[in-house]
Design a protein around this motif. Structure first.
Motif, PDB file in Angstrom:
ATOM      1  N   PRO A   1       9.431 -28.961 -13.152  1.00 24.92           N
ATOM      2  CA  PRO A   1      10.367 -28.844 -13.971  1.00 24.92           C
ATOM      3  C   PRO A   1       9.955 -27.727 -14.384  1.00 24.92           C
ATOM      4  O   PRO A   1      11.156 -27.582 -15.601  1.00 24.92           O
ATOM      5  CB  PRO A   1      10.891 -30.079 -14.676  1.00 24.92           C
ATOM      6  CG  PRO A   1       8.928 -30.216 -14.542  1.00 24.92           C
ATOM      7  CD  PRO A   1       8.981 -30.199 -13.337  1.00 24.92           C
ATOM      8  N   LYS A   2       9.340 -26.958 -14.018  1.00 33.32           N
ATOM      9  CA  LYS A   2       8.504 -26.243 -15.438  1.00 33.32           C
ATOM     10  C   LYS A   2       8.628 -24.760 -14.129  1.00 33.32           C
ATOM     11  O   LYS A   2       8.181 -24.533 -12.712  1.00 33.32           O
ATOM     12  CB  LYS A   2       7.040 -26.608 -15.801  1.00 33.32           C
ATOM     13  CG  LYS A   2       7.434 -27.398 -16.663  1.00 33.32           C
ATOM     14  CD  LYS A   2       6.586 -27.140 -17.806  1.00 33.32           C
ATOM     15  CE  LYS A   2       6.258 -26.442 -18.577  1.00 33.32           C
ATOM     16  NZ  LYS A   2       5.604 -26.035 -19.236  1.00 33.32           N
ATOM     17  N   SER A   3       8.853 -23.412 -15.041  1.00 35.23           N
ATOM     18  CA  SER A   3       8.581 -22.339 -14.204  1.00 35.23           C
ATOM     19  C   SER A   3       7.135 -21.576 -15.273  1.00 35.23           C
ATOM     20  O   SER A   3       7.850 -20.153 -15.412  1.00 35.23           O
ATOM     21  CB  SER A   3       9.564 -21.400 -13.842  1.00 35.23           C
ATOM     22  OG  SER A   3       9.640 -20.104 -13.151  1.00 35.23           O
ATOM     23  N   PRO A   4       6.253 -22.595 -15.235  1.00 40.48           N
ATOM     24  CA  PRO A   4       4.989 -21.054 -16.024  1.00 40.48           C
ATOM     25  C   PRO A   4       4.996 -20.336 -16.049  1.00 40.48           C
ATOM     26  O   PRO A   4       4.482 -19.579 -14.688  1.00 40.48           O
ATOM     27  CB  PRO A   4       3.752 -22.475 -15.818  1.00 40.48           C
ATOM     28  CG  PRO A   4       3.564 -22.572 -14.657  1.00 40.48           C
ATOM     29  CD  PRO A   4       5.268 -23.287 -14.600  1.00 40.48           C
ATOM     30  N   PRO A   5       5.297 -19.285 -16.500  1.00 41.64           N
ATOM     31  CA  PRO A   5       4.851 -17.267 -16.772  1.00 41.64           C
ATOM     32  C   PRO A   5       3.069 -16.888 -16.382  1.00 41.64           C
ATOM     33  O   PRO A   5       2.345 -17.269 -17.042  1.00 41.64           O
ATOM     34  CB  PRO A   5       5.910 -16.621 -17.732  1.00 41.64           C
ATOM     35  CG  PRO A   5       5.893 -18.135 -18.714  1.00 41.64           C
ATOM     36  CD  PRO A   5       5.286 -19.161 -17.942  1.00 41.64           C
ATOM     37  N   PRO A   6       2.889 -15.895 -15.468  1.00 39.47           N
ATOM     38  CA  PRO A   6       2.183 -15.978 -15.689  1.00 39.47           C
ATOM     39  C   PRO A   6       2.180 -14.536 -16.644  1.00 39.47           C
ATOM     40  O   PRO A   6       3.054 -13.905 -16.506  1.00 39.47           O
ATOM     41  CB  PRO A   6       1.621 -15.201 -13.880  1.00 39.47           C
ATOM     42  CG  PRO A   6       2.930 -15.379 -13.595  1.00 39.47           C
ATOM     43  CD  PRO A   6       3.323 -16.132 -14.202  1.00 39.47           C
ATOM     44  N   PHE A   7       0.913 -13.627 -16.706  1.00 39.93           N
ATOM     45  CA  PHE A   7       1.034 -12.723 -17.618  1.00 39.93           C
ATOM     46  C   PHE A   7       0.213 -11.895 -17.809  1.00 39.93           C
ATOM     47  O   PHE A   7      -1.078 -11.949 -17.023  1.00 39.93           O
ATOM     48  CB  PHE A   7       0.727 -12.963 -19.526  1.00 39.93           C
ATOM     49  CG  PHE A   7       1.953 -14.088 -19.942  1.00 39.93           C
ATOM     50  CD1 PHE A   7       3.151 -13.783 -20.571  1.00 39.93           C
ATOM     51  CD2 PHE A   7       1.582 -15.352 -20.314  1.00 39.93           C
ATOM     52  CE1 PHE A   7       4.028 -14.853 -21.100  1.00 39.93           C
ATOM     53  CE2 PHE A   7       2.670 -16.308 -20.105  1.00 39.93           C
ATOM     54  CZ  PHE A   7       3.609 -15.971 -21.064  1.00 39.93           C
ATOM     55  N   ALA A   8       0.192 -10.054 -17.832  1.00 42.40           N
ATOM     56  CA  ALA A   8      -1.086  -9.348 -17.246  1.00 42.40           C
ATOM     57  C   ALA A   8      -0.800  -8.359 -18.272  1.00 42.40           C
ATOM     58  O   ALA A   8       0.557  -7.957 -18.937  1.00 42.40           O
ATOM     59  CB  ALA A   8      -0.730  -8.735 -16.445  1.00 42.40           C
ATOM     60  N   ALA A   9      -1.375  -7.265 -18.448  1.00 40.57           N
ATOM     61  CA  ALA A   9      -1.928  -6.259 -18.700  1.00 40.57           C
ATOM     62  C   ALA A   9      -2.532  -5.505 -17.542  1.00 40.57           C
ATOM     63  O   ALA A   9      -3.556  -5.536 -17.237  1.00 40.57           O
ATOM     64  CB  ALA A   9      -2.834  -6.179 -20.259  1.00 40.57           C
ATOM     65  N   GLN A  10      -1.440  -4.423 -17.581  1.00 38.50           N
ATOM     66  CA  GLN A  10      -1.567  -3.298 -16.992  1.00 38.50           C
ATOM     67  C   GLN A  10      -1.836  -1.721 -17.799  1.00 38.50           C
ATOM     68  O   GLN A  10      -1.374  -1.540 -17.995  1.00 38.50           O
ATOM     69  CB  GLN A  10      -0.363  -2.840 -15.369  1.00 38.50           C
ATOM     70  CG  GLN A  10      -0.740  -2.130 -14.838  1.00 38.50           C
ATOM     71  CD  GLN A  10      -1.466  -2.410 -13.792  1.00 38.50           C
ATOM     72  OE1 GLN A  10      -1.405  -3.607 -12.422  1.00 38.50           O
ATOM     73  NE2 GLN A  10      -2.298  -1.712 -13.643  1.00 38.50           N
ATOM     74  N   PHE A  11      -3.153  -1.196 -16.608  1.00 39.37           N
ATOM     75  CA  PHE A  11      -3.829  -0.372 -17.321  1.00 39.37           C
ATOM     76  C   PHE A  11      -3.868   0.814 -16.516  1.00 39.37           C
ATOM     77  O   PHE A  11      -4.087   0.677 -14.840  1.00 39.37           O
ATOM     78  CB  PHE A  11      -4.786   0.218 -18.306  1.00 39.37           C
ATOM     79  CG  PHE A  11      -4.702  -1.010 -19.696  1.00 39.37           C
ATOM     80  CD1 PHE A  11      -4.632  -0.202 -20.574  1.00 39.37           C
ATOM     81  CD2 PHE A  11      -4.885  -2.130 -19.172  1.00 39.37           C
ATOM     82  CE1 PHE A  11      -4.771  -0.779 -21.823  1.00 39.37           C
ATOM     83  CE2 PHE A  11      -4.436  -3.042 -20.277  1.00 39.37           C
ATOM     84  CZ  PHE A  11      -4.743  -2.283 -21.521  1.00 39.37           C
ATOM     85  N   ALA A  12      -3.076   2.366 -15.949  1.00 40.33           N
ATOM     86  CA  ALA A  12      -3.297   3.186 -15.828  1.00 40.33           C
ATOM     87  C   ALA A  12      -4.231   4.412 -16.300  1.00 40.33           C
ATOM     88  O   ALA A  12      -4.195   4.743 -17.336  1.00 40.33           O
ATOM     89  CB  ALA A  12      -2.018   4.059 -15.208  1.00 40.33           C
ATOM     90  N   GLN A  13      -5.210   5.144 -15.887  1.00 36.64           N
ATOM     91  CA  GLN A  13      -4.964   6.555 -15.773  1.00 36.64           C
ATOM     92  C   GLN A  13      -4.828   8.086 -14.898  1.00 36.64           C
ATOM     93  O   GLN A  13      -5.226   6.977 -13.368  1.00 36.64           O
ATOM     94  CB  GLN A  13      -6.707   6.185 -16.356  1.00 36.64           C
ATOM     95  CG  GLN A  13      -7.449   7.986 -16.612  1.00 36.64           C
ATOM     96  CD  GLN A  13      -8.937   7.590 -17.345  1.00 36.64           C
ATOM     97  OE1 GLN A  13      -9.284   7.124 -17.837  1.00 36.64           O
ATOM     98  NE2 GLN A  13      -9.534   8.316 -16.067  1.00 36.64           N
TER      99      GLN A  13
END
Ligand code: FES
Ligand code: FES
Length: 1005
Positions: free
Chosen positions: A851-863
């Motif tokens: 009944p759910k679609s729990p979201p994954p989260f992320a922080a993406q860093f680039a150099q």
């Protein structure tokens, strides 16, 4: 002609055609470890060693190999115990690939191992650069190369660092990167890449488990390192015919006249089919649940063509060459129509109409009269009012390109009638059950007369969530009664397969002085190409996932998805979300810069948090009724913190660092360094729709068969599902024999898409395993009680607890334990229930829908390092800190992140499908398209910030798609940081960056 070839030290005689390639001859003679990925020596999948040197067997005539020693993967090593026959076991390179999780789909693996072996023939202790150079001839679309490189370095032994001896040791013995000495700049010593596992930040709520959470070896790894015949094409069928398709040379036309008489008369041709020969059944190629949420607008063969590469006729012949000659003999007269190549033109009132067929079945708000395949609009609050209340309003337009999945294994299918006159379709598909359902009416067969077998898949990335090739081979098998094989060439992949929807996206955001977001609006003009596959759902996802990340009180998303005379777009890993996050996250950076806000804090202050209602969940769900959802887990703040630390984050807009030395390369004033960030979110499955089934039965040695309809594309999902079952059943993962998937034998599963396999199919596995565990406990309790009774009879004095209840038993270490320490083994339970007492099969089937679609989260860093003279961007390092819930297998999950970041990097800087003024594809080969090779990679780092998602019994969320979302904006933001240039269009090719740099210079003059 007769040819003597020395293969793996054996001299063999072959009857070959003079123009046959070495690849063809080897595969025809059962050396299935040699793979086909292209026809021009660019992918490296076909590599063999010729006198110890790697060569591409696809561009070499078999005759040229005469007198040389050919080595294929089949000679490298094999499983140690083959019944009574003992072998020398796997080669150390093969072992290392297995141990290090260096395999995903495994399609490139034999070639990689051979390339590494050739290197070791030259140098026994190569450097990482040498390994990368050696592997650079073999393209891998799955891994990001980190683990294959690690595996090779490990297998050869590294005297310098003392790691490795040529004999793999358990993966746990390696230090994760976090424990290596800190390094600031320049980038860390290349030897530090010898790390195998990601950094794990484990939440206190995550319980300690035995199998789950461990970097178990992939269940299919051993067969893949040996090059065993595991893929769709690794099969010999007597009387096989070869299919070819005549593709349209024009972008838009009616077929005025078609005559196949001459083609049919050609010797060796068994069938030529045109639109006159097969039923006209409208359908959609999109492999989605019923009813398909999009228009039905395609026919196997139509009277009209809508792009260069559309289908005109099918041929089946005794060889591919004969089939190709037959194509040339088909006479076609086209009545050309004006073509639309730019989606903006598609919406003009006088635009030519692509779909005027009366059979067209609309879905939702599509309007074929206006070339609109889908229209999407939702609003929460009132954005116009929100803009009025805001201190500042920012608005800009962004452009994202059409890109290709480019799995190294092309689309491949083999069809045949079985002994019961049922049509068997052995195909490289992500959606076997949807394929059967979609194909049945097209072929005029009831679904029960179709069996779809999905063997191993050599990568899919959404491209195989489409029923593209199966109908071609099936029509020809129906026409001829013979087995038919149909495989796309690499060129056909580029002209006729699916791609990511290109979009023009406008973002308008209202914020207060302190950065509080008041209103956020996105409009997307999305190009679905000639057919509306996934039109509604991909673009809806752009709004649903991207606009859900920031919790503004007023949110609006609207989109038009339009038809153009270009190859169809479709599903591609990320499914609309990368298209939205590039604009959104560059836009966020612009706002943070303009308001002098800390870019990390600005994002976090506006992002959704635990306990919030996910704003867009109230508004949209794949064109169906929305299901409002509360966010129960969100590790985004920790992801930001961890990612910033890992990249050595230098920026805080409010406190500019005074020491800018890190930005420059001494002696190279034209190079400037910068760092960028993006925050992203995905979903986990489609709520109230995605369903997966699993069945488990015990065997008489206490092992288990796990049958799932889920489709492991190389992601490791079979392994992860086996881990979940093993955890519950108290056995090692080796005792779970996974079979996936076959519409005759495995339970239904919606297939591999929407980041749902671990969560949905895993949910089914958990339920089935729990039922099996209960049954085991019942039998074990009876056995232990019977044993107790016996002991009691033997010795009245013994103080034994005789009435053990099933609920108090524990399954662990292949045994079932009573609280008093007595146990029976799983094998004893199996033997007892199958052969001795109260005989029955311990087994269970279960299904799971969420009944759910729990979201994954992320922080993406680039150099990045920007060359201000050439416009070249060199991405030096990518860091991704991600909350995907509990990580079942850190090795396979980090492989997903590394491979996903690499695909996303291509989206950011080099991949793009281009067309000329007539709609003809300019990009037709991998070399023109450009995907990253092993020696071109930046440093990659993965950090998992675990949370325990309560909607799943093991606390899981999705991991597969989110790495596609944040690389492009993080790189673009890093480019701005380096040279003060906003890149609003990707890919950021040197030419595009150079032009923008010069525009800027001219403006500033
Ligand atoms: S290089 Fe030979 S198949 Fe691609
Ligand atoms: S593992 Fe390399 S192509 Fe899939």
């Amino acid at each position: 002609m007769q040819l003597l070839l020395t293969i793996n030290n054996e001299i063999k005689s072959f009857d070959i055609a003079p123009n046959e390639t070495l690849l063809r001859v080897l595969r025809r003679n059962g050396y299935f470890g040699v793979k086909h990925g292209c026809e021009n020596g660019e992918c490296g999948a076909c590599a063999v060693l010729l006198d110890k040197k790697p060569v591409a067997s696809c561009v070499m005539l078999a005759a040229q190999a005469e007198g040389k020693n050919i080595t294929t993967i089949e000679a490298m090593g094999e499983v140690e115990e083959q019944g009574w026959r003992k072998t020398e076991g796997l080669h150390p390179l093969q072992k290392a690939f297995v141990e290090f999780g260096a395999i995903q789909c495994g399609y490139c693996t034999p070639a990689m191992i051979l390339a590494a072996q050739a290197l070791l023939e030259k140098t026994s202790h190569p450097t990482e650069a040498q390994v990368r150079d050696a592997l650079s001839g073999v393209l891998c679309r799955c891994t990001g190369y980190l683990k294959p490189v690690q595996a090779v370095l490990y297998a050869v032994g590294d005297q310098g660092s003392g790691i490795g001896s040529g004999i793999p040791v358990p993966i746990e013995n390696f230090q994760p990167r976090e424990e290596l000495p800190p390094s600031d700049f320049p980038l860390s010593d290349p030897r530090s890449l010898i790390s195998t596992l990601p950094k794990m930040i484990v939440a206190p709520a995550v319980p300690e488990m035995t199998v789950v959470g461990k970097p178990e070896k992939k269940v299919d790894a051993v067969k893949l390192v040996q090059g065993n015949p595991a893929f769709a094409d690794d099969i010999e069928m007597r009387g096989m015919l070869y299919a070819k398709v005549l593709w349209s040379p024009v972008a838009h036309a009616r077929i005025k006249h078609i005559d196949a008489t001459k083609a049919r008369a050609l010797e060796g041709v068994h069938a030529v089919l045109t639109h006159k020969d097969i039923p006209r059944v409208v359908y959609s190629t999109a492999g989605q649940s019923d009813p398909i949420p999009g228009p039905l607008d395609m026919f196997s063969l139509d009277t009209k063509v809508r792009f260069v590469g559309d289908r005109v006729a099918f041929v089946a012949a005794e060889s591919e060459e004969i089939a190709e000659r037959a194509l040339e003999l088909i006479e076609v007269e086209y009545d050309e129509l004006p073509a639309i190549l730019d989606p903006r033109d598609a919406m003009k009132p006088d635009a030519p109409r692509l779909h005027d067929e009366p059979e067209y079945v609309p879905f939702g708000e599509c309007d074929p009269q206006k070339n609109i395949a889908a229209k999407i609009e939702f609003e929460l609050g009132n954005v116009e009012e929100g803009f009025k209340k805001s201190d500042f309003v920012f608005e800009d337009e962004y452009i994202v390109p059409k890109v290709q999945q480019a799995s190294i294994e092309p689309h491949i299918v083999v069809t045949y009638w079985d002994e019961d006159d049922r049509l068997v379709i052995r195909t490289s598909t992500q959606v076997p059950f949807h394929a059967r359902r979609i194909l049945a009416p097209v072929l005029n067969l009831p679904p029960k007369r179709i069996r779809v077998i999905k063997p191993r898949i050599g990568g899919g990335f959404g491209g195989k969530q489409e029923v593209l090739t199966e109908d071609v081979a099936a029509h020809l098998t129906i026409a001829t009664g013979r087995p038919v094989r149909f495989e796309y060439t690499r060129e056909e992949e580029f002209i006729a397969a699916r791609s990511r929807h290109p979009m023009r996206v406008r973002v308008k955001t209202g914020v207060m002085k302190d950065g509080a977001m008041i209103a956020n609006e996105m409009y997307a003009l999305s190009d679905t190409g000639a057919y509306g596959c996934h039109a509604l759902t991909v673009t809806g996802n752009t709004g649903q996932k991207c606009m859900g990340l920031y919790n503004a009180p007023n949110i609006k998303f609207h989109a038009h998805v339009v038809y153009t005379n270009t190859p169809s777009s479709g599903a591609f890993r990320g499914y609309g979300v990368p298209q939205g996050f590039f604009p959104l996250e560059v836009h966020m950076e612009k706002i943070a810069r303009a308001l002098n806000l800390d870019p990390l804090q600005f994002r976090l202050m506006n992002a959704v948090k635990v306990g919030d209602e996910l704003p867009t969940s109230k508004a949209w769900s794949e064109g169906r009724a929305p299901h409002p959802e509360i966010i129960e887990t969100c590790g985004l703040p920790e992801c930001v913190e961890q990612g910033a630390r890992a990249i050595g984050w230098k920026r805080d807009n409010r406190q500019q660092t005074t020491d800018d030395r890190w930005r420059v390369v001494p002696g190279k004033s034209h190079l400037r360094r910068g760092q960028g960030v993006a925050c992203v979110m995905q979903g986990t499955a489609i709520p109230y729709l995605d369903m997966g089934g699993a069945s488990i039965k015990i065997n008489d040695d206490g092992s288990f068969n796990l049958l799932v309809g889920a489709t492991d594309l190389g992601t490791g999902s079979d392994t992860v599902l086996a881990q979940l079952a093993a955890e519950i059943l108290g056995c090692p993962i080796d005792d779970i024999l996974v079979y996936s998937s076959d519409t005759d034998f495995t339970p239904f599963d919606k297939g591999a898409y929407a980041s749902s396999t671990t969560y949905i199919s895993g949910g089914a596995v958990v339920k089935a395993a729990e039922q099996v565990a209960e049954q085991i406990k019942k039998v074990a309790a009876r056995m232990l009680n019977e044993e107790g009774e016996k002991q009691k009879a033997e010795s009245e004095k013994r103080n034994t607890q005789y009435n053990i209840r099933a609920e108090e038993l524990i399954l662990r270490g292949k045994k079932v334990f009573a609280p008093d320490g007595r146990f029976v083994t799983l094998a004893q339970v199996a033997l007892n229930s199958l052969h001795h007492t109260d005989q029955h099969q311990i087994m269970a089937v279960a299904s799971f829908v969420s009944p759910k679609s729990p979201p994954p989260f992320a922080a993406q860093f680039a150099q990045v390092l920007v060359d201000t003279v050439t416009g070249q961007i060199t991405v030096e390092k990518l860091v991704m800190a991600v909350d995907s819930g509990v990580i079942v297998n850190p090795a396979t999950a980090s492989g997903q992140i590394e491979g996903g970041m690499t695909q996303a990097l291509g989206y950011a800087v080099c991949e793009e499908m281009l067309y000329d003024a007539k709609g003809d594809s300019v990009i037709r080969q991998l070399g023109d398209y450009k995907i990253f090779a092993a020696d071109e990679m930046p440093e990659l780092q993965t950090i998992f910030v675990e949370t325990f998602e309560p909607s799943h019994p093991f606390g899981l969320k999705a991991v597969a798609e989110i790495p596609l979302d944040g690389v492009a904006p993080a790189v673009a933001n890093a480019v701005y940081d380096a040279v003060g240039l906003w890149m609003d269009e990707i890919p950021m090719t040197p030419e595009r960056v150079w032009r923008r740099l010069h525009e800027n210079k001219n403006k500033n003059k």
